[in-house]
Design a protein around this motif. Sequence first.
Motif, PDB file in Angstrom:
ATOM      1  N   MET A  98      46.157  34.103  48.208  1.00  0.00           N
ATOM      2  CA  MET A  98      44.696  33.990  48.235  1.00  0.00           C
ATOM      3  C   MET A  98      44.098  34.808  49.380  1.00  0.00           C
ATOM      4  O   MET A  98      43.087  35.510  49.208  1.00  0.00           O
ATOM      5  N   TYR A  99      44.722  34.741  50.550  1.00  0.00           N
ATOM      6  CA  TYR A  99      44.168  35.469  51.693  1.00  0.00           C
ATOM      7  C   TYR A  99      44.477  36.961  51.637  1.00  0.00           C
ATOM      8  O   TYR A  99      43.701  37.775  52.142  1.00  0.00           O
ATOM      9  N   ALA A 100      45.582  37.345  51.012  1.00  0.00           N
ATOM     10  CA  ALA A 100      45.829  38.774  50.791  1.00  0.00           C
ATOM     11  C   ALA A 100      44.772  39.343  49.859  1.00  0.00           C
ATOM     12  O   ALA A 100      44.295  40.474  50.051  1.00  0.00           O
ATOM     13  N   MET A 101      44.386  38.579  48.843  1.00  0.00           N
ATOM     14  CA  MET A 101      43.295  38.984  47.952  1.00  0.00           C
ATOM     15  C   MET A 101      42.000  39.173  48.738  1.00  0.00           C
ATOM     16  O   MET A 101      41.318  40.202  48.605  1.00  0.00           O
ATOM     17  N   LEU A 102      41.668  38.192  49.586  1.00  0.00           N
ATOM     18  CA  LEU A 102      40.421  38.269  50.343  1.00  0.00           C
ATOM     19  C   LEU A 102      40.416  39.447  51.300  1.00  0.00           C
ATOM     20  O   LEU A 102      39.441  40.207  51.368  1.00  0.00           O
ATOM     21  N   ARG A 103      41.501  39.621  52.043  1.00  0.00           N
ATOM     22  CA  ARG A 103      41.540  40.677  53.057  1.00  0.00           C
ATOM     23  C   ARG A 103      41.630  42.076  52.462  1.00  0.00           C
ATOM     24  O   ARG A 103      41.427  43.064  53.174  1.00  0.00           O
ATOM     25  N   SER A 104      41.925  42.176  51.174  1.00  0.00           N
ATOM     26  CA  SER A 104      41.983  43.501  50.539  1.00  0.00           C
ATOM     27  C   SER A 104      40.595  44.040  50.205  1.00  0.00           C
ATOM     28  O   SER A 104      40.455  45.214  49.857  1.00  0.00           O
ATOM     29  N   LEU A 105      39.558  43.198  50.316  1.00  0.00           N
ATOM     30  CA  LEU A 105      38.210  43.646  49.982  1.00  0.00           C
ATOM     31  C   LEU A 105      37.659  44.559  51.072  1.00  0.00           C
ATOM     32  O   LEU A 105      37.773  44.243  52.262  1.00  0.00           O
ATOM     33  N   PRO A 106      37.038  45.663  50.726  1.00  0.00           N
ATOM     34  CA  PRO A 106      36.358  46.492  51.728  1.00  0.00           C
ATOM     35  C   PRO A 106      35.125  45.757  52.244  1.00  0.00           C
ATOM     36  O   PRO A 106      34.685  44.755  51.661  1.00  0.00           O
ATOM     37  N   PRO A 107      34.531  46.232  53.361  1.00  0.00           N
ATOM     38  CA  PRO A 107      33.427  45.490  53.993  1.00  0.00           C
ATOM     39  C   PRO A 107      32.262  45.156  53.074  1.00  0.00           C
ATOM     40  O   PRO A 107      31.723  44.049  53.138  1.00  0.00           O
ATOM     41  N   ASP A 108      31.840  46.102  52.217  1.00  0.00           N
ATOM     42  CA  ASP A 108      30.689  45.807  51.360  1.00  0.00           C
ATOM     43  C   ASP A 108      31.018  44.712  50.344  1.00  0.00           C
ATOM     44  O   ASP A 108      30.198  43.824  50.073  1.00  0.00           O
ATOM     45  N   GLN A 109      32.235  44.728  49.795  1.00  0.00           N
ATOM     46  CA  GLN A 109      32.632  43.685  48.856  1.00  0.00           C
ATOM     47  C   GLN A 109      32.871  42.358  49.568  1.00  0.00           C
ATOM     48  O   GLN A 109      32.570  41.290  49.022  1.00  0.00           O
ATOM     49  N   TYR A 144      34.658  39.788  39.463  1.00  0.00           N
ATOM     50  CA  TYR A 144      35.923  40.507  39.326  1.00  0.00           C
ATOM     51  C   TYR A 144      35.681  41.933  38.833  1.00  0.00           C
ATOM     52  O   TYR A 144      36.354  42.874  39.272  1.00  0.00           O
ATOM     53  N   SER A 145      34.718  42.117  37.943  1.00  0.00           N
ATOM     54  CA  SER A 145      34.468  43.438  37.362  1.00  0.00           C
ATOM     55  C   SER A 145      33.983  44.448  38.393  1.00  0.00           C
ATOM     56  O   SER A 145      34.033  45.659  38.144  1.00  0.00           O
ATOM     57  N   HIS A 146      33.517  43.990  39.551  1.00  0.00           N
ATOM     58  CA  HIS A 146      33.054  44.909  40.597  1.00  0.00           C
ATOM     59  C   HIS A 146      34.159  45.307  41.572  1.00  0.00           C
ATOM     60  O   HIS A 146      33.910  46.079  42.490  1.00  0.00           O
ATOM     61  N   LEU A 147      35.347  44.785  41.384  1.00  0.00           N
ATOM     62  CA  LEU A 147      36.439  45.057  42.320  1.00  0.00           C
ATOM     63  C   LEU A 147      37.184  46.336  41.935  1.00  0.00           C
ATOM     64  O   LEU A 147      37.170  46.770  40.778  1.00  0.00           O
ATOM     65  N   GLY A 148      37.873  46.894  42.921  1.00  0.00           N
ATOM     66  CA  GLY A 148      38.768  48.012  42.656  1.00  0.00           C
ATOM     67  C   GLY A 148      40.062  47.512  42.041  1.00  0.00           C
ATOM     68  O   GLY A 148      40.355  46.310  42.020  1.00  0.00           O
ATOM     69  N   GLN A 173      44.344  43.432  41.041  1.00  0.00           N
ATOM     70  CA  GLN A 173      45.751  43.033  40.991  1.00  0.00           C
ATOM     71  C   GLN A 173      46.003  41.813  41.873  1.00  0.00           C
ATOM     72  O   GLN A 173      46.740  40.895  41.490  1.00  0.00           O
ATOM     73  N   ARG A 174      45.395  41.784  43.038  1.00  0.00           N
ATOM     74  CA  ARG A 174      45.608  40.663  43.945  1.00  0.00           C
ATOM     75  C   ARG A 174      44.969  39.380  43.413  1.00  0.00           C
ATOM     76  O   ARG A 174      45.486  38.288  43.649  1.00  0.00           O
ATOM     77  N   VAL A 175      43.858  39.490  42.719  1.00  0.00           N
ATOM     78  CA  VAL A 175      43.269  38.314  42.081  1.00  0.00           C
ATOM     79  C   VAL A 175      44.228  37.747  41.042  1.00  0.00           C
ATOM     80  O   VAL A 175      44.501  36.535  41.010  1.00  0.00           O
ATOM     81  N   ARG A 176      44.773  38.613  40.218  1.00  0.00           N
ATOM     82  CA  ARG A 176      45.682  38.152  39.156  1.00  0.00           C
ATOM     83  C   ARG A 176      46.965  37.568  39.756  1.00  0.00           C
ATOM     84  O   ARG A 176      47.507  36.584  39.253  1.00  0.00           O
ATOM     85  N   LEU A 185      38.370  37.345  32.709  1.00  0.00           N
ATOM     86  CA  LEU A 185      38.262  38.033  33.994  1.00  0.00           C
ATOM     87  C   LEU A 185      36.880  38.638  34.205  1.00  0.00           C
ATOM     88  O   LEU A 185      36.397  38.725  35.341  1.00  0.00           O
ATOM     89  N   GLU A 186      36.216  39.052  33.118  1.00  0.00           N
ATOM     90  CA  GLU A 186      34.861  39.583  33.239  1.00  0.00           C
ATOM     91  C   GLU A 186      33.887  38.541  33.768  1.00  0.00           C
ATOM     92  O   GLU A 186      32.845  38.868  34.330  1.00  0.00           O
ATOM     93  N   ARG A 187      34.227  37.271  33.615  1.00  0.00           N
ATOM     94  CA  ARG A 187      33.345  36.178  34.045  1.00  0.00           C
ATOM     95  C   ARG A 187      33.946  35.410  35.227  1.00  0.00           C
ATOM     96  O   ARG A 187      33.608  34.262  35.465  1.00  0.00           O
ATOM     97  N   THR A 188      34.825  36.063  35.970  1.00  0.00           N
ATOM     98  CA  THR A 188      35.486  35.450  37.120  1.00  0.00           C
ATOM     99  C   THR A 188      34.877  35.970  38.417  1.00  0.00           C
ATOM    100  O   THR A 188      34.568  37.158  38.533  1.00  0.00           O
ATOM    101  N   TYR A 189      34.701  35.086  39.408  1.00  0.00           N
ATOM    102  CA  TYR A 189      34.082  35.429  40.684  1.00  0.00           C
ATOM    103  C   TYR A 189      35.026  35.067  41.828  1.00  0.00           C
ATOM    104  O   TYR A 189      35.793  34.104  41.744  1.00  0.00           O
ATOM    105  N   ILE A 190      34.926  35.811  42.920  1.00  0.00           N
ATOM    106  CA  ILE A 190      35.680  35.565  44.143  1.00  0.00           C
ATOM    107  C   ILE A 190      34.695  35.219  45.254  1.00  0.00           C
ATOM    108  O   ILE A 190      33.681  35.905  45.413  1.00  0.00           O
ATOM    109  N   GLY A 191      34.990  34.158  46.010  1.00  0.00           N
ATOM    110  CA  GLY A 191      34.095  33.773  47.100  1.00  0.00           C
ATOM    111  C   GLY A 191      34.871  33.269  48.306  1.00  0.00           C
ATOM    112  O   GLY A 191      36.019  32.853  48.193  1.00  0.00           O
ATOM    113  N   TRP A 192      34.223  33.312  49.464  1.00  0.00           N
ATOM    114  CA  TRP A 192      34.853  32.826  50.696  1.00  0.00           C
ATOM    115  C   TRP A 192      33.757  32.435  51.690  1.00  0.00           C
ATOM    116  O   TRP A 192      32.588  32.823  51.542  1.00  0.00           O
ATOM    117  N   SER A 193      34.149  31.652  52.698  1.00  0.00           N
ATOM    118  CA  SER A 193      33.241  31.326  53.795  1.00  0.00           C
ATOM    119  C   SER A 193      34.062  30.964  55.017  1.00  0.00           C
ATOM    120  O   SER A 193      35.278  30.778  54.936  1.00  0.00           O
TER     121      SER A 193
END
Length: 493
Positions: free
Chosen positions: A350-361, A392-396, A401-404, A432-440
């Motif tokens: 889960m945290y590898a997925m989060l940390r793979s996001l660039p700053p804008d994402q 999910y559709s906005h991710l690289g 891959q990390r989400v899956r 996956l088109e209707r899947t979201y990633i969030g954190w706080s």
Amino acid sequence: MKQSGWKRTASWTAAAVWAAWAAGIGQPLAAASPVAEVQAAAIAPRTASLTERTARGLPEKGGTGEAAPVASALLEAAKAPVRPAPSRIKAALGASSPRETPGVERSAPVPKPAATHRAPLPAPAPPPTKQTPAPPGGKSGLAVADAAVGQAMARKIAPSAEARCPAAPAQPGAAARADEPDAPPRLVCLATAFEATLTPPQREALRLPFTAKHAVSWSNRPVDEFPRNGIALGTLGEDSLEALKAMLREALSADGYDTARGIILADDKMSSAAGGNPRWGSALYHVAFLGDPSGSEPWMLQLSGRHLALNLASNTREIGLTPMFLGIEPRLFSAGGRDWAVMEPRLESMYAMLRSLPPDQMAAARLGDSRADVLLGPGKDGHFPEAEGIPYSHLGEQQKQRVRASVAAWVRTAAPASAQALLADYLSPEALERTYIGWSGSTDDRVPGSYVRIDGPRLWLETVTLAEEALPGRGHVHMVWRDRKADYGGCFF
């Protein structure tokens, strides 16, 4: 909404089927003997105060093509499952200092479609009507009971318990009880074998009707705050504990069974560190059958305690593995001749997925509210919020891959046949088109308040870091897996 460029293929399906079986289990080294004292009469629940501890962190952690992204990601996860290095586990057995992680500044968010409103459903939460009190004897009696249950959980399943219900033969056409026309499924056979080891009062307390009232009666709160369905593990004899383990192993995958017993053993570490606190420990876990174990009629196997709640439904409208609550303190420890780190693969994915996001994402995925615990824990059935975070559709492709891989790390808790079907649904292009990633909170999984979730049209996964309650600096996390369509087998919500 931006459409994904890849299609469902036969190769994707094959990869999703096999990808969940990454984690094997170690073989603990421990021996146990029967303890007669834990089978005495039960006493009333006890209360105990708990001194607030100062939270510390754990020790330092040491694009595919468009044709089949799910296949490549999951096969990669299967070949190289996330496991903490032995040196990290050893180091975690002592205190360490937390690592400071600067917050991520919000930048211009990535455009995203409007979230779909998901109206919450009312969640009944009455206490169960038929309960077995906690094991006998105050602190000293519970220590004996915890020792008996802990020794059982740390060792291999007794061959005699497995032999009561032979598995189906490897060779097609070979004679075996599981292939006979009237033979029940092996889980039903093992459930019946477990029940046969109990006393008449225990058998009566074990079974409850399969209703919403009883199904939702689980919690991670101490047993004196929220009484459990069924019978306490601390009241079971050695033969019953072995039969229980064989039943759980059949109901889950190898990884899922190992996770369950690791969580139970960690609770004994908490209890011991708190001076034998009678609110925690393996003896206070309860097991119940809702409905009659059957190969055709709906029923549910329920196990609930301080940091584990399993609600495993059979013969229901949907594959029923959720709600599933997983938690642990300490995260890393030794018991029964081995090192345990059963929650790390899920956390690290889960945290590898989060940390793979660039700053804008990362900024687009950040949720407004901080979390002190999981959002959809006990008593929150059907209360799914509106979708938040980054789609999910906005991710690289690397992030996708990390989400899956994170989803696969969770779903492999289930028995193989169930996990195959769920992965195919959770990881379909439409889902996956209707899947979201969030954190706080923080991107550091050791900082209290750090929170990550995956929110799909069916799938809900969340994890949060809490302050330690008994073992400062050793880690404390809560996690929840829910399914909008299939919680409690889809029977009540």
